[in-house]
Design a protein around this motif. Structure first.
Motif, PDB file in Angstrom:
ATOM      1  N   SER A   1       0.833  -1.204   0.000  1.00  0.00           N
ATOM      2  CA  SER A   1       0.000   0.000   0.000  1.00  0.00           C
ATOM      3  C   SER A   1       0.863   1.247   0.000  1.00  0.00           C
ATOM      4  O   SER A   1       1.935   1.278   0.612  1.00  0.00           O
ATOM      5  N   SER A   2       0.380   2.299  -0.676  1.00  0.00           N
ATOM      6  CA  SER A   2       1.136   3.552  -0.668  1.00  0.00           C
ATOM      7  C   SER A   2       0.515   4.552   0.313  1.00  0.00           C
ATOM      8  O   SER A   2       1.058   5.623   0.528  1.00  0.00           O
ATOM      9  N   ASP A   3      -0.632   4.197   0.894  1.00  0.00           N
ATOM     10  CA  ASP A   3      -1.183   5.072   1.925  1.00  0.00           C
ATOM     11  C   ASP A   3      -0.780   4.521   3.301  1.00  0.00           C
ATOM     12  O   ASP A   3       0.163   3.745   3.389  1.00  0.00           O
ATOM     13  N   ASP A   4      -1.468   4.914   4.373  1.00  0.00           N
ATOM     14  CA  ASP A   4      -1.002   4.454   5.687  1.00  0.00           C
ATOM     15  C   ASP A   4      -1.754   3.208   6.182  1.00  0.00           C
ATOM     16  O   ASP A   4      -1.952   3.046   7.381  1.00  0.00           O
ATOM     17  N   THR A   5      -2.155   2.355   5.256  1.00  0.00           N
ATOM     18  CA  THR A   5      -2.810   1.097   5.637  1.00  0.00           C
ATOM     19  C   THR A   5      -1.968   0.326   6.653  1.00  0.00           C
ATOM     20  O   THR A   5      -2.478  -0.148   7.671  1.00  0.00           O
ATOM     21  N   LEU A   6      -0.668   0.211   6.386  1.00  0.00           N
ATOM     22  CA  LEU A   6       0.195  -0.572   7.281  1.00  0.00           C
ATOM     23  C   LEU A   6       0.226   0.025   8.691  1.00  0.00           C
ATOM     24  O   LEU A   6       0.054  -0.696   9.673  1.00  0.00           O
ATOM     25  N   GLU A   7       0.412   1.344   8.757  1.00  0.00           N
ATOM     26  CA  GLU A   7       0.487   1.987  10.081  1.00  0.00           C
ATOM     27  C   GLU A   7      -0.817   1.759  10.854  1.00  0.00           C
ATOM     28  O   GLU A   7      -0.795   1.448  12.045  1.00  0.00           O
ATOM     29  N   ARG A   8      -1.932   1.916  10.150  1.00  0.00           N
ATOM     30  CA  ARG A   8      -3.223   1.721  10.808  1.00  0.00           C
ATOM     31  C   ARG A   8      -3.389   0.288  11.294  1.00  0.00           C
ATOM     32  O   ARG A   8      -3.942   0.029  12.366  1.00  0.00           O
ATOM     33  N   LEU A   9      -2.910  -0.655  10.488  1.00  0.00           N
ATOM     34  CA  LEU A   9      -3.006  -2.067  10.868  1.00  0.00           C
ATOM     35  C   LEU A   9      -2.145  -2.354  12.094  1.00  0.00           C
ATOM     36  O   LEU A   9      -2.569  -3.047  13.021  1.00  0.00           O
ATOM     37  N   LEU A  10      -0.930  -1.791  12.097  1.00  0.00           N
ATOM     38  CA  LEU A  10      -0.010  -2.056  13.208  1.00  0.00           C
ATOM     39  C   LEU A  10      -0.525  -1.449  14.510  1.00  0.00           C
ATOM     40  O   LEU A  10      -0.368  -2.033  15.582  1.00  0.00           O
ATOM     41  N   GLU A  11      -1.168  -0.285  14.368  1.00  0.00           N
ATOM     42  CA  GLU A  11      -1.784   0.344  15.530  1.00  0.00           C
ATOM     43  C   GLU A  11      -2.768  -0.633  16.196  1.00  0.00           C
ATOM     44  O   GLU A  11      -2.792  -0.809  17.395  1.00  0.00           O
TER      45      GLU A  11
END
Ligand code: UDP
Ligand code: MG
Length: 334
Positions: free
Chosen positions: A58-68
């Motif tokens: 993903s180029s948006d913050d999908t990963l950060e949101r998932l990790l949160e």
């Protein structure tokens, strides 16, 4: 890893663990609503579950949101792929990682209503090993998209070796035995619809109403869809390869008769000079047919090349899970 399979026709069995596999590409806008609905359904089942989200570059913050989320929810595993490998590969990554004796694959854009899982699980308890969700209606799709999809299934059904249920996508519930079988398939080009059909097992469908995408845009463009359809055809049918043999035989046969007839005509009437147009036409026609045949051969060769390289389907940057040593959290599983 896999749990001992109970008799498949037992109606009382319950899975010891349900895995939900979700491929994600730029899904920030859908995450909250998706998890809200999914956890409501899973909590309602009252069974242990794990959710495996694959961040497919993903180029948006999908990963950060998932990790949160993952930091406070040990039942969530996040697989971060090194780049965008495509939904089919992301799904494969999730299936490899899944531990449950029942695995559900679902989209994160809420086009696959999580509520359907309840019905799918009931079918599994009836003894089915694969339950696919069938779209009742294609909402939010253009007329041409719908027609193209219809045409694709008609062609696939008449040409390929496997029979794919129409309008069944990647929203499925799979028994552990099915997941193990799929994980063992070595092919690089994963045409999942075909693979699901090819592995066999006791299959059935449940109907759901497809909703329009909640947020974001579909990652599928027309050119990609066409390539996808062509991949599916060449992965599961050799018909395009063999049809040229029929063409060749027919054209050679016709040419042979034509030559015999011309020979007799020339023998009786003598040589007749005009004939330029017909010569050119035949040369052009045959040239076209040969190029077409070569093109088809080339596309299969390209597939073989891809398979022979034997590259992995996907590359994982990092897995974030409660249990894994390199995970972000050390929280024990519930
Ligand atoms: N997806 C993915 N990688 C891709 C394209 C899509 O992981 O390269 C995911 C996407 O985040 C979604 C699911 O696959 O969860 C279905 O994608 P999309 O909604 O774009 O496809 P459609 O519904 O049009 O078939
Ligand atoms: Mg979608």
């Amino acid at each position: 890893m896999s749990l001992a399979a109970e008799p498949t026709n037992s109606t009382n069995r319950m899975p010891a663990l349900i895995s939900v596999v979700v491929p994600m590409l730029n899904e920030t806008g859908n995450l909250d609503a998706f998890f809200r609905r999914l956890t409501t359904v899973l909590d309602g089942l009252g069974l242990p579950f794990e959710v495996i989200c694959i961040n497919d570059g993903s180029s948006d913050d999908t990963l950060e949101r998932l990790l949160e989320r993952q930091r406070t929810e040990p039942r969530l595993t996040v697989i971060d792929l090194s780049r965008n490998f495509g939904k089919e590969c992301a799904l494969s990554a999730g299936l490899q990682e899944s531990q449950g004796d029942v695995v559900v694959t679902i989209d994160s854009d809420l086009q696959h209503p999580p509520e359907t899982i309840v019905e799918m699980l009931a079918k599994w308890r009836d003894g089915f090993e694969m339950v696919y969700a069938v779209r009742h209606q294609r909402v939010g799709q253009t007329f041409w998209h719908r027609q193209a999809a219809k045409l694709f299934y008609v062609i696939m059904r008449s040409l390929s070796d496997v029979s794919m249920p129409a309008d069944a996508g990647d929203f499925r519930l799979l028994d552990r035995a099915v997941v193990d079988a799929i994980n063992r398939l070595p092919e690089r080009q994963r045409f999942m619809k075909g693979i699901f059909a090819w592995v066999g097992f006791r299959q059935t469908g449940v109907v759901y109403r497809q909703e329009a995408r909640v947020a974001g845009a579909s990652g599928w463009q027309l050119a990609r869809l066409i390539r996808f359809a062509f991949d599916g055809l060449t992965a599961f049918s050799t018909f395009p390869l063999t049809i040229w043999m029929l063409f060749g035989a027919a054209i050679s046969g016709l040419s042979f008769f034509y030559i015999v007839i011309r020979f007799i005509v020339v023998a009786i009437n003598g040589v007749d000079v005009p004939g330029y147009e017909s010569t050119i036409m035949i040369i052009l026609f045959l040239g076209g047919i040969q190029l077409l045949g070569l093109g088809v051969l080339g596309s299969y060769l390209g597939r073989v090349f891809g398979e022979v390289k034997g590259r992995p389907l996907y590359i994982v940057r990092r897995v974030y899970s409660a249990g894994s040593p390199d995970g972000d959290t050390a929280a024990p599983a519930p």
